[in-house]
Design a protein around this motif. Structure first.
Motif: not given
Length: 303
Positions: A115-123, A238-239, A252-256
């Protein structure tokens, strides 16, 4: 498409159920759990009974702890249903390879969902790092076990992974974004005197990357990855949801809360394409840490 959710615990209720409720791809048709349920959804306590009662359910998402997950996964695959696995995909690498072979033989999709690969800043981080050389890096992944896993003794038992349950999230991001593969060199594991799995760990990886993982941090939580490259300094905070380059926030965003909706969208695409996604790179690093890790007994831990 109709889906069943197996294991209605904290992560299922916090993330999976809301993601499915808002999904344009999925209809949550059934749940399986010893005690949990979802209002308005057909509930079972036995997987086999659910599979027999719901031939219309083509996909099953497993949210069980790692150790009991294998037997449930085999039942799902032998019934010819597509399978989505919460991280880590199993308690051992060998059993996940068995599941991969069974899914292939049955002609169904299997998805190891990091799931962490889908975090907003990863791509965006992966795109920025492409073609660059990483000179040095550090991971600081510290959180409060009592907040995220209250009373869940299984997580510090053999097979529960301990601090690697959250730590593997950092490793899943790292193995996704690095332009070159990474491997483990050394590891130190802190194991409470009354437990079997580590509550803290320190890793030394290739490319001069270190990881500081701890399950005992109270107050503000820390989920940071920082990499020094030949073109500047990248940080995911933030993960993985906030991306900074040379100290400036760029994405990114301030949300998981976007991670699990993205996972289920990915699963829908795999099912439609008749494909699978079973990347085990994060789990390999954890297995290597248990193999190479120098163990230190620390104070007993109780919830």
């Amino acid at each position: 498409m109709r889906i069943a959710l197996v294991g209605i615990g904290k992560i299922a209720l916090d993330q999976h159920v809301p993601a499915l409720a808002d999904s344009p791809d999925w209809d949550l048709a059934a749940t399986v759990s010893r005690s949990g349920s979802v209002p308005g959804v057909d509930a079972f306590t036995d997987i086999d009974a659910m599979l027999k009662a719901h031939p219309d359910v083509g996909t099953v998402s497993l949210c069980l702890p790692p150790v009991p997950r294998f037997d449930a996964a085999v039942q799902v695959l032998r019934a010819g249903r597509h399978l989505m696995l919460e991280k880590p995909p199993g308690a051992t690498l060998s059993e996940v390879h068995v599941l991969a072979d069974l899914a292939r033989a049955q002609g169904v999709t299997i998805f190891a969902s990091w799931h962490s690969r889908m975090a907003h800043g990863v791509a965006a981080a992966k795109a920025w790092l492409a073609g660059k050389t990483v000179h040095k890096g550090r991971i600081i992944w510290r959180e409060d076990i009592r907040k995220w896993h209250p009373g869940q003794d299984w997580i510090l038992a053999a097979g529960g992974m301990g601090v690697f349950d959250p730590g593997i999230n950092a490793l899943s991001i790292l193995t996704e974004i690095l332009p070159a593969p990474v491997h483990l060199r050394t590891a130190e594991l802190d194991v409470p005197a009354n437990r079997q799995a580590p509550i803290a760990a320190r890793l030394n990886l290739s490319q001069d990357i270190t990881a500081d993982l701890d399950f005992r941090q109270e107050g503000p939580q820390t989920w940071d990855i920082e990499l020094q490259t030949d073109a500047g300094h990248l940080a995911l905070r933030m993960g993985g949801n906030l991306l900074e380059v040379d100290g400036t926030r760029v994405d990114g965003q301030d949300s998981i809360m976007g991670e699990y909706p993205a996972l289920y969208a990915r699963m829908a695409g795999l099912v439609r394409d008749g494909a699978s996604d079973l990347d085990l790179a994060p789990m390999v690093l954890v297995a290597d840490a248990f193999t190479l890790g120098q163990r230190t007994t620390v104070d007993p831990f109780d919830f």
